[in-house]
Design an enzyme around this catalytic site. Structure first.
Site, PDB file in Angstrom:
ATOM      1  CD1 TRP A 100     -50.991   9.405 -27.425  1.00  0.00           C
ATOM      2  CD2 TRP A 100     -51.232  11.682 -27.010  1.00  0.00           C
ATOM      3  NE1 TRP A 100     -51.166   9.704 -25.886  1.00  0.00           N
ATOM      4  CE2 TRP A 100     -51.215  11.013 -25.775  1.00  0.00           C
ATOM      5  CE3 TRP A 100     -51.316  13.105 -27.075  1.00  0.00           C
ATOM      6  CZ2 TRP A 100     -51.176  11.578 -24.540  1.00  0.00           C
ATOM      7  CZ3 TRP A 100     -51.372  13.814 -25.704  1.00  0.00           C
ATOM      8  CH2 TRP A 100     -51.371  12.959 -24.654  1.00  0.00           C
ATOM      9  CG  ASP A 172     -46.181  11.417 -31.418  1.00  0.00           C
ATOM     10  OD1 ASP A 172     -45.151  10.933 -30.926  1.00  0.00           O
ATOM     11  OD2 ASP A 172     -47.144  11.755 -30.920  1.00  0.00           O
ATOM     12  CE  LYS A 196     -46.138   9.005 -22.843  1.00  0.00           C
ATOM     13  NZ  LYS A 196     -46.670   9.774 -23.985  1.00  0.00           N
TER      14      LYS A 196
END
Ligand code: PLP
Length: 362
Positions: A100, A172, A196
């Site tokens: 990511w 993030d 999430k």
């Protein structure tokens, strides 16, 4: 209790109360006789949800007045693009702690290349399949910002503290937002996908220090400008109403259990239960460096010599009504995602299953 122990990595388990209330709003939204997905977002009924959701974010994370929180579509992957569009002028620095993080840097590199901005990766743990967080790297003092991924969902590593950063810090926090208290004042931008830990897929959040904006000389497409969504109070265009509604219900649940600090205590307890069992159990070994272990995603594999039991354990766990324990396809093994809404009973059930499995293979 749910019928299945849900360890999915994302989308993932959400509080039952949030789902129940969302079902109600789907049928009849605040007594309007219409569903929340049938009603205009320019109504006082909808605006009250938006306002409540924004207030809950501010309250639960202690967001100071210097910052604003916004919601938009596109997921964290679109969030990767917002960062350089809004903040990159000459140079950006990224910490590569997983795919990511790498994907986030790729977007900055791609955009930066169009006007000669430089994007540097200050350190990477790719050499060991990202099983630790690099330390002792140097952040260039002339960077417009430094980007980190606080929780590395696939590898189970986490930056659990708010780091000191000499340049604007961008994070993030897709997979650990609201799992622990955060000093928001230390960040220029915090962003992530909701699915999430704070809601369903379809809504992206960003917390922005307002004075960081307005400093780049390139054109920012309207929808990719943080300022657009700040000015429009996240209603510049039609917002993803249903995901925001479920997020609001999820945050109400979180507030009800005592907020982020109370949640963190439970999360730490859940993670310790599971890590202790992995360390004790002769059949399993953890994959992440101990000091960097995530409290959200617990990654482990079969112990050396026991690899052929992997599929059997997955089937065994399935027979005990456990879902989502298979590791990410890029790393294999197992991953138990134990996000906020995952009850400690599910973690205890997993620990028991691991113990029982060990007995079966003595
Ligand atoms: C899941 C995830 C993403 C991607 O999120 P999307 O909303 O699917 O784009 C980005 N970063 C992290 C840390 C993630 O866990």
């Amino acid at each position: 209790m749910k019928k299945v122990h849900i360890f999915n990595a994302g989308p993932c388990i959400l509080p039952e109360q949030a789902i129940e209330n969302a079902i109600e709003a789907l049928k009849d939204f605040k007594g309007t006789g219409m569903s929340v997905i049938e009603i205009s977002h320019r109504t006082k009924e909808w605006e009250s949800v938006m306002d409540e959701c924004r207030s809950l974010w501010k309250e639960l994370l202690n967001i100071p007045d210097t910052h604003e929180v916004i919601f938009f579509g596109g997921g964290a992957s679109t969030g990767f693009l917002y960062v350089p569009y809004n903040l990159l002028e000459k140079k950006a620095a990224y910490l590569e702690t997983g795919v990511w993080a790498k994907k986030a840097a790729k977007e900055a590199k791609g955009l930066g290349a169009t006007f000669g901005a430089e994007v540097v990766t200050v350190a990477s743990s790719a050499d060991t399949t990202y099983n630790y967080i690099p330390k002792n790297y140097e952040i260039p003092a002339d960077a417009d910002y430094f980007h980190i991924t606080t929780n590395n969902t696939i590898y189970g590593t986490e930056i659990k503290e708010d780091i000191d950063c000499p340049v604007p810090l961008v994070a993030d926090m897709s997979s650990d937002i609201m799992s622990r208290p955060v000093d928001v004042s230390k960040y220029a931008v915090i962003y992530g996908g909701a699915q999430k830990n704070v809601g369903p897929a379809g809504v992206t959040f960003a917390i922005i220090r307002k004075d960081i904006l307005g400093k780049v000389s390139h054109y920012i497409p309207t929808m990719l400008s943080y300022q657009t969504h700040i000015d429009g109070a996240s209603m510049f265009n039609t917002p993803p109403v249903f995901p925001i509604l479920v997020m609001n219900e999820t945050l109400k649940w979180l507030k009800g259990i005592g907020g982020v600090e109370a949640m963190n205590k439970i999360n730490v307890e859940k993670a310790e239960l599971l890590y202790n069992e992995i360390e004790r159990n002769s059949l399993f070994v953890g994959t992440a460096a101990k000091e960097d272990r995530s409290i959200m995603n617990v990654c482990f594999v079969m112990a050396p010599g026991k690899e052929d039991l992997q599929d059997e354990f997955l089937a065994f766990a399935k027979s005990k009504k456990m879902a989502g324990l298979k590791g990410h396809r890029s790393v294999g093994g197992f991953r138990a995602s134990i996000y906020n809404a995952c009850p400690i009973e599910s973690v205890k059930a997993l620990v028991e299953a691991m113990q029982e499995f060990e007995q079966l293979h003595k």
